[in-house]
Design a protein around this motif. Structure first.
Motif, short mmCIF file in Angstrom:
data_model
loop_
_atom_site.label_atom_id
_atom_site.label_comp_id
_atom_site.label_asym_id
_atom_site.label_seq_id
_atom_site.Cartn_x
_atom_site.Cartn_y
_atom_site.Cartn_z
N GLU A 146 1.12 -0.91 0.13
CA GLU A 146 -0.08 -0.22 0.01
C GLU A 146 0.96 1.11 -0.29
O GLU A 146 0.60 2.18 -0.89
CB GLU A 146 -1.21 -0.11 1.00
CG GLU A 146 -1.92 -0.83 0.80
CD GLU A 146 -3.16 -1.39 1.89
OE1 GLU A 146 -2.33 -0.74 3.12
OE2 GLU A 146 -3.85 -1.14 2.16
N GLU B 235 1.80 1.69 -3.69
CA GLU B 235 1.29 2.87 -4.24
C GLU B 235 0.53 3.80 -4.04
O GLU B 235 0.65 4.74 -5.09
CB GLU B 235 -0.74 1.40 -4.50
CG GLU B 235 0.09 0.09 -4.82
CD GLU B 235 -1.52 -0.73 -4.17
OE1 GLU B 235 -2.45 -0.16 -3.77
OE2 GLU B 235 -1.88 -1.88 -4.43
N ASN B 236 0.98 4.46 -2.72
CA ASN B 236 0.58 5.74 -2.69
C ASN B 236 1.75 6.52 -3.47
O ASN B 236 1.72 7.54 -3.87
CB ASN B 236 0.19 5.99 -0.59
CG ASN B 236 -0.92 4.68 -0.72
OD1 ASN B 236 -2.23 4.83 -0.93
ND2 ASN B 236 -0.82 5.05 1.02
N ARG C 133 3.53 5.73 -5.26
CA ARG C 133 3.66 5.20 -6.90
C ARG C 133 2.46 7.30 -7.26
O ARG C 133 2.52 7.94 -8.32
CB ARG C 133 2.96 4.20 -7.61
CG ARG C 133 4.60 4.09 -7.83
CD ARG C 133 4.56 2.40 -7.97
NE ARG C 133 5.51 1.32 -8.08
CZ ARG C 133 5.33 -0.47 -7.91
NH1 ARG C 133 4.16 -0.37 -8.70
NH2 ARG C 133 6.21 -0.61 -8.17
N ALA C 134 1.08 6.39 -6.67
CA ALA C 134 0.01 7.60 -7.19
C ALA C 134 1.06 8.62 -6.66
O ALA C 134 0.56 9.88 -7.77
CB ALA C 134 -0.93 7.38 -5.98
N GLU D 104 9.87 0.52 -2.22
CA GLU D 104 10.04 0.03 -2.84
C GLU D 104 10.71 -0.97 -2.11
O GLU D 104 11.19 -1.82 -1.71
CB GLU D 104 10.53 0.12 -4.40
CG GLU D 104 9.20 0.85 -5.82
CD GLU D 104 9.48 1.68 -6.73
OE1 GLU D 104 10.74 0.83 -7.16
OE2 GLU D 104 8.43 1.34 -7.62
N THR E 281 8.91 1.20 -10.71
CA THR E 281 8.61 2.74 -11.62
C THR E 281 9.36 3.11 -12.02
O THR E 281 11.71 3.41 -11.75
CB THR E 281 8.65 4.05 -10.00
OG1 THR E 281 7.66 3.55 -9.37
CG2 THR E 281 8.02 5.38 -10.88
#
Length: 64
Positions: A5, A8-9, A11-12, A48, A62
């Protein structure tokens, strides 16, 4: 929040900055904009790495 999570956060947040703030805003210094972008990039890399070190399987990293 688990490691995936966090990845993901991070990267977002970077994707949002790349999309909505691709160049410095009018009146914003390039240095400030660049520092913000680098902070987000390092955030992705750190998330990561933490996930990998925790044994999570990340299928892609990424690209910058």
């Amino acid at each position: 929040m688990n490691h995936l999570e966090q990845v993901e956060n991070a990267r977002a947040a970077l994707a949002d900055h790349q999309t909505n703030h691709a160049l410095p805003a009018e009146g914003e210094s390039f240095g400030d904009w660049y520092k913000a972008r680098l902070k987000l990039i390092w955030g992705v890399l750190a998330a990561e790495r933490a996930a990998i070190e925790a044994g999570e399987h990340i299928t892609e990293t990424t690209e910058f």
